[in-house]
Design an enzyme around this catalytic site. Structure first.
Site, PDB file in Angstrom:
ATOM      1  N   SER A 188     -19.298 122.313  20.629  1.00 56.00           N
ATOM      2  CA  SER A 188     -20.097 122.956  19.600  1.00 56.00           C
ATOM      3  C   SER A 188     -20.271 124.427  19.936  1.00 56.00           C
ATOM      4  CB  SER A 188     -21.465 122.280  19.484  1.00 56.00           C
ATOM      5  OG  SER A 188     -22.241 122.862  18.468  1.00 56.00           O
ATOM      6  N   SER A 235     -20.811 128.703  17.855  1.00 54.68           N
ATOM      7  CA  SER A 235     -21.229 129.441  16.660  1.00 54.68           C
ATOM      8  C   SER A 235     -20.221 129.291  15.528  1.00 54.68           C
ATOM      9  CB  SER A 235     -21.397 130.923  17.010  1.00 54.68           C
ATOM     10  OG  SER A 235     -20.181 131.475  17.487  1.00 54.68           O
ATOM     11  N   GLY A 283     -18.331 126.573  14.879  1.00 61.08           N
ATOM     12  CA  GLY A 283     -18.378 125.239  14.295  1.00 61.08           C
ATOM     13  C   GLY A 283     -18.461 124.163  15.359  1.00 61.08           C
ATOM     14  N   VAL A 341     -16.671 120.456  17.095  1.00 62.74           N
ATOM     15  CA  VAL A 341     -15.418 119.739  17.308  1.00 62.74           C
ATOM     16  C   VAL A 341     -15.736 118.271  17.563  1.00 62.74           C
ATOM     17  CG1 VAL A 341     -13.293 119.592  18.660  1.00 62.74           C
ATOM     18  CG2 VAL A 341     -14.418 121.803  18.344  1.00 62.74           C
ATOM     19  N   LYS A 366     -11.918 120.218  14.161  1.00 65.96           N
ATOM     20  CA  LYS A 366     -12.768 121.399  14.265  1.00 65.96           C
ATOM     21  C   LYS A 366     -13.321 121.728  12.882  1.00 65.96           C
ATOM     22  CE  LYS A 366     -11.898 124.625  17.235  1.00 65.96           C
ATOM     23  NZ  LYS A 366     -13.158 124.742  18.020  1.00 65.96           N
ATOM     24  N   ASP A 422      -9.970 135.755  21.645  1.00 64.08           N
ATOM     25  CA  ASP A 422     -11.024 135.135  22.457  1.00 64.08           C
ATOM     26  C   ASP A 422     -10.427 134.247  23.547  1.00 64.08           C
ATOM     27  OD1 ASP A 422     -13.628 134.670  23.258  1.00 64.08           O
ATOM     28  OD2 ASP A 422     -13.969 133.046  21.828  1.00 64.08           O
TER      29      ASP A 422
END
Length: 321
Positions: free
Chosen positions: A41, A43, A45, A47, A61, A157
């Protein structure tokens, strides 16, 4: 989980040559998105682990539609994701999209993330060769995204928690489609917000808000240094002017063994090993650190490119074996 209403009939599989999976099958697969099946979990979403009607295990996801931009950009992102094919990238099986629900259906990797392997409460048992293999796997995945895909894809990221290790310890890069896929050329800069994770985020993100493939290279460089030292870039020991890169730079090359993860020393270095083998291990560690430092230079144009990094790591691996 909010149920989608009459918009079910408008569900459109963006990956039109993938299997189409309706919302109702995803709800069954996750026991109506039961918390017991929640495996992650953030920001962006949540999974969920699920089993499709044919028994295929998947990671679902589900995007947080409250985030600005997620809903509008979903179809465009799916179009790009549908073209991604590489053994070191998590496979996108399908998508599900309607007015109130947007999700990616991903292959399920039945092992831990690199972050959990590297920083578990128990001792990390990854050998130096395993770490080199992981580095090489990740570099190959990024090389594909940056240089071999029809469009240039910036991950934005890259970090250990976004690298999944399968049962054979092969690394698969995940979330490259979640962290705002961008179409860019080598000279362009796309401005964005809320990209990256502290410690792995390239310094230019904070100053000008621009992202390029060079930002991924910076994150990869920090990842290399973390794999060798066992230290997270946000470790409490790093404060003020001192950060992971500076700490490693201060020790390289004279005091490399003083900063290396003690688990590497315990597994790969022992009194029974021939001195030539110890010298090889030492040279490999120094070479990896050098690559990591070159990738994580402050100035983007001074960093290596992933197509240059891959052969460097391949040569390091050859020396190890």
């Amino acid at each position: 989980m909010k149920r989608a209403k009459a918009s079910f009939k408008k569900e459109s599989p963006c990956l039109n040559y993938h299997r189409w999976i309706p919302y109702f099958e995803l709800a069954r697969a996750t026991d109506n998105f039961n918390k017991a099946n929640l495996i992650g979990s953030g920001s962006i979403g949540k999974v969920y682990k699920g089993s499709l009607d044919d028994g295929l295990l998947v990671a679902l996801k589900v995007l947080n539609l409250e985030l600005e931009g997620d809903s509008r950009s979903f179809d465009a992102e799916c179009h790009i994701l549908g073209q991604v094919r590489h053994r070191n990238l998590v496979k996108i099986i399908s998508t599900c999209s309607n007015l109130e629900f947007k999700a990616l259906v991903l292959e399920f990797i039945p092992n831990l993330s690199l972050d959990k392997q590297l920083h578990s409460e128990n001792q990390c048992l990854l050998t130096l060769l395993q770490r080199i293999n992981i580095m090489l796997d990740v570099s190959l995945g990024l090389e594909y995204l940056h240089h071999q895909h029809p469009h240039v894809i910036v991950h934005c990221d890259l970090k250990p928690s976004n690298i999944l290790l399968d049962v054979n310890m092969v690394a698969h890069v995940s979330d490259f489609g979640i962290a705002k896929l961008m179409l860019i050329d080598n000279n362009s800069i796309v401005t964005t917000t809320n990209i990256g994770t502290i410690g792995y985020m390239a310094p230019e993100y904070g100053s000008i808000g621009g992202i390029t493939t060079r930002g991924d290279v910076y994150s990869f460089g920090i990842l290399l240094l973390e794999l060798v030292t066992g230290k997270k870039p946000v470790d409490p020991m790093f404060n003020g002017e001192l950060n992971l890169r500076q700490w490693v730079c201060n020790a390289h090359p004279a005091a490399v063994l003083e900063i290396v993860d003690c688990n590497i020393l315990r597994i790969d270095f022992n009194e029974q090993q021939h001195s030539d083998r110890v010298n090889i291990l030492h040279r490999c560690l120094s070479s990896i650190i050098e690559v990591g430092l070159h990738c994580s230079m402050d100035m983007p144009n001074e960093r290596l490119m992933m197509r240059d990094v891959v052969p460097m790591l391949q040569e390091i691996k050859k020396e190890m074996i």
